[in-house]
Each structure stands twice: as structure tokens, then as C-alpha cells.
Enzyme design. Structure first.
Site, PDB file in Angstrom:
ATOM      1  CG  LEU A  10      -1.853  -1.211   1.305  1.00  0.00           C
ATOM      2  CD1 LEU A  10      -2.446  -1.360   2.696  1.00  0.00           C
ATOM      3  CD2 LEU A  10      -2.955  -1.063   0.263  1.00  0.00           C
ATOM      4  CG  HIS A  67       2.432 -10.951   8.793  1.00  0.00           C
ATOM      5  ND1 HIS A  67       2.543 -10.919   7.420  1.00  0.00           N
ATOM      6  CD2 HIS A  67       3.597 -11.455   9.261  1.00  0.00           C
ATOM      7  CE1 HIS A  67       3.729 -11.368   7.069  1.00  0.00           C
ATOM      8  NE2 HIS A  67       4.393 -11.704   8.162  1.00  0.00           N
TER       9      HIS A  67
HETATM   10  C1  GAR Z   1      -3.700 -15.650   5.941  1.00  0.00           C
HETATM   11  O1  GAR Z   1      -2.883 -16.671   6.443  1.00  0.00           O
HETATM   12  C2  GAR Z   1      -3.134 -14.286   6.309  1.00  0.00           C
HETATM   13  O2  GAR Z   1      -2.510 -14.264   7.563  1.00  0.00           O
HETATM   14  C3  GAR Z   1      -2.128 -14.076   5.210  1.00  0.00           C
HETATM   15  O3  GAR Z   1      -2.740 -14.549   4.057  1.00  0.00           O
HETATM   16  C4  GAR Z   1      -3.660 -15.600   4.410  1.00  0.00           C
HETATM   17  C5  GAR Z   1      -4.991 -15.258   3.822  1.00  0.00           C
HETATM   18  O4  GAR Z   1      -5.909 -16.312   3.993  1.00  0.00           O
HETATM   19  N1  GAR Z   1      -1.768 -12.675   5.087  1.00  0.00           N
HETATM   20  C6  GAR Z   1      -0.561 -12.249   4.768  1.00  0.00           C
HETATM   21  O5  GAR Z   1       0.364 -12.990   4.501  1.00  0.00           O
HETATM   22  C7  GAR Z   1      -0.421 -10.732   4.752  1.00  0.00           C
HETATM   23  N2  GAR Z   1       0.956 -10.353   4.856  1.00  0.00           N
HETATM   24  P1  GAR Z   1      -7.460 -16.062   3.843  1.00  0.00           P
HETATM   25  O6  GAR Z   1      -7.681 -15.389   2.493  1.00  0.00           O
HETATM   26  O7  GAR Z   1      -8.058 -17.446   3.850  1.00  0.00           O
HETATM   27  O8  GAR Z   1      -7.927 -15.224   4.981  1.00  0.00           O
END
Ligand code: GAR
Length: 213
Positions: A90, A106
Site C-alpha cells: 500500500l 500476518h
Molecule cells: C492468511 O494466512 C493471512 O494471515 C495471510 O494470508 C492468508 C490469507 O488467507 N496474510 C498475509 O500474509 C499478509 N501479509 P485467507 O484469504 O483465507 O484469509
């Protein structure tokens, strides 16, 4: 009633956990995805939630996309913007606009392992604990005042996938609780940190003790 806008890029399981928690005092005003084919978008639409696709590829620059995204978000008068697997860097202008009212989850115990491939990196480093963090979003990637953390034990036979699956279960408990606390006005940032008084205990999920039976 607090209006919440959730941003996703894919499956949206964290978004689903927040919707299904039916948090008192919170209304999911919209779900927005930068990927039109995100599975979570269809899930939200099926439940009558405003589901908006805003394809980042249609914009010439990051600034242009973030401006369009801000307009789409602001159309729903948000009290809180929730990043739930929103995989975009962002711009500083965008993060400033929602300062103190934008959360991210995260999949690591920040400040360890910002960025991608968190579970692989935790395993490579021989970490004994892994987990997830909910934090306010600032201009610096995967930084910002920490609201909630949950930890799991790393097991000897863990793979990145098995660890990710265990951490994801924790994410689904932790994120709705952090959003609930925000909506209830229980979160205060003091000197750049979220105060961890008694109310914060529900946002700290400790690992189960390991048994070596
Ligand atoms: C989750 O594990 C979240 O923590 C991660 O992406 C996944 C999304 O899963 N986010 C990141 O890595 C952000 N830096 P979801 O679409 O099933 O919620």
C-alpha cells in the site's frame, strides 16, 4: 454500529470468520477484492454483503489504484478497514488515510518474518513457536502497533503446509476477537503501542503445553 470494510485477495477464510462471528456493534458494510476471481468475493455476495471487485491490473500506477480503492472503501463510511489476506503493498498516502482504523493479520509472530513465506522461514530458523499477529497498518510493511498475537508450538515433523494450517485456525479465533475489541472501543494506542491491560488478555492466545508421552 461500526461499519467495517474488509479487503481480500483470495480465499477469504479470515473474512468469513469475522462475518460468521456476528460481532455485536459491528456491521460488515462491504468486502472488496483486488482480484475479481477471489473465492471470498463470491462467498460474501451469496450472503448479501456488498462485494466489490477492483482489479489492480486496470490501473496504471499504485497511486491510481490506491485512490480508486480509497473511493470504493469510503463509499461505505468505514469506521474500520480490515485487511484479510489482502496481498498488495500500500502507498504511504493510503496507509495515512486510514491510520488508527486499519488492521491487518500476518501469519508470523511479528516483528519476526515480515513479508512472504513466513512458515518456511520459521521452520528454516528452527523456531519453537510460530503464530500470527493482528496489528494496525502503518506505511512500513507488516509493522505497526500490535493488537493481538497467537502462538502454536512448532512440531518436529511440521511442513510449511501443516504449520500454516495450524496457524490459520488460530487466525480465525484471533482476528474476530481483535475486531470485536476495536468495535467495542477497547483498543487504545498510547505512545505508538496498544496498551495491554486486562481487556487485552483475550487477544493473547498461548500455545498448548507440549506433551512427550
Ligand atoms: C492468511 O494466512 C493471512 O494471515 C495471510 O494470508 C492468508 C490469507 O488467507 N496474510 C498475509 O500474509 C499478509 N501479509 P485467507 O484469504 O483465507 O484469509
Amino acid at each position: 454500529m461500526k461499519n467495517i470494510v474488509i479487503l481480500i485477495s483470495g480465499r477469504g477464510s479470515n473474512m468469513q470468520a469475522i462475518v460468521e462471528a456476528k460481532l455485536p456493534g459491528a456491521r460488515i458494510a462491504a468486502v472488496i477484492s483486488n482480484r475479481p476471481d477471489a473465492a471470498g468475493l463470491a462467498w460474501a455476495a451469496e450472503r448479501g454483503i456488498a462485494a466489490v471487485a477492483l482489479d489492480h491490473k486496470a490501473y496504471a500506477s499504485r497511486e491510481d489504484f490506491d485512490a480508486a480503492l480509497a473511493a470504493a472503501i469510503d463509499a461505505h463510511s468505514p469506521d474500520l478497514v480490515v485487511l484479510a489476506g489482502f496481498m498488495r503493498i500500500l502507498t504511504a498516502g493510503f496507509t495515512r488515510r486510514y491510520e488508527g482504523r486499519m488492521l491487518n493479520i500476518h501469519p508470523s509472530l511479528l516483528p519476526a518474518f515480515p513479508g512472504l513465506h513466513t512458515h518456511e522461514r520459521a521452520l528454516e530458523m528452527g523456531c519453537k513457536l510460530a503464530g500470527c499477529t493482528v496489528h494496525f497498518v502503518t506505511a512500513e510493511l507488516d509493522h505497526g502497533p500490535i493488537v493481538a498475537q497467537g502462538a502454536v508450538n512448532v512440531l518436529d515433523d511440521d511442513t510449511p503446509d501443516s504449520l500454516a494450517a495450524r496457524v490459520l485456525k488460530l487466525e480465525h479465533r484471533l482476528y474476530p476477537e481483535a475486531v470485536r475489541r476495536f468495535a467495542a472501543g477497547e483498543i487504545a494506542i498510547v505512545n505508538g503501542k496498544v496498551a495491554s491491560g486486562p481487556a487485552a488478555a483475550s487477544c493473547l492466545l498461548a500455545p498448548e503445553p507440549l506433551s512427550h508421552a
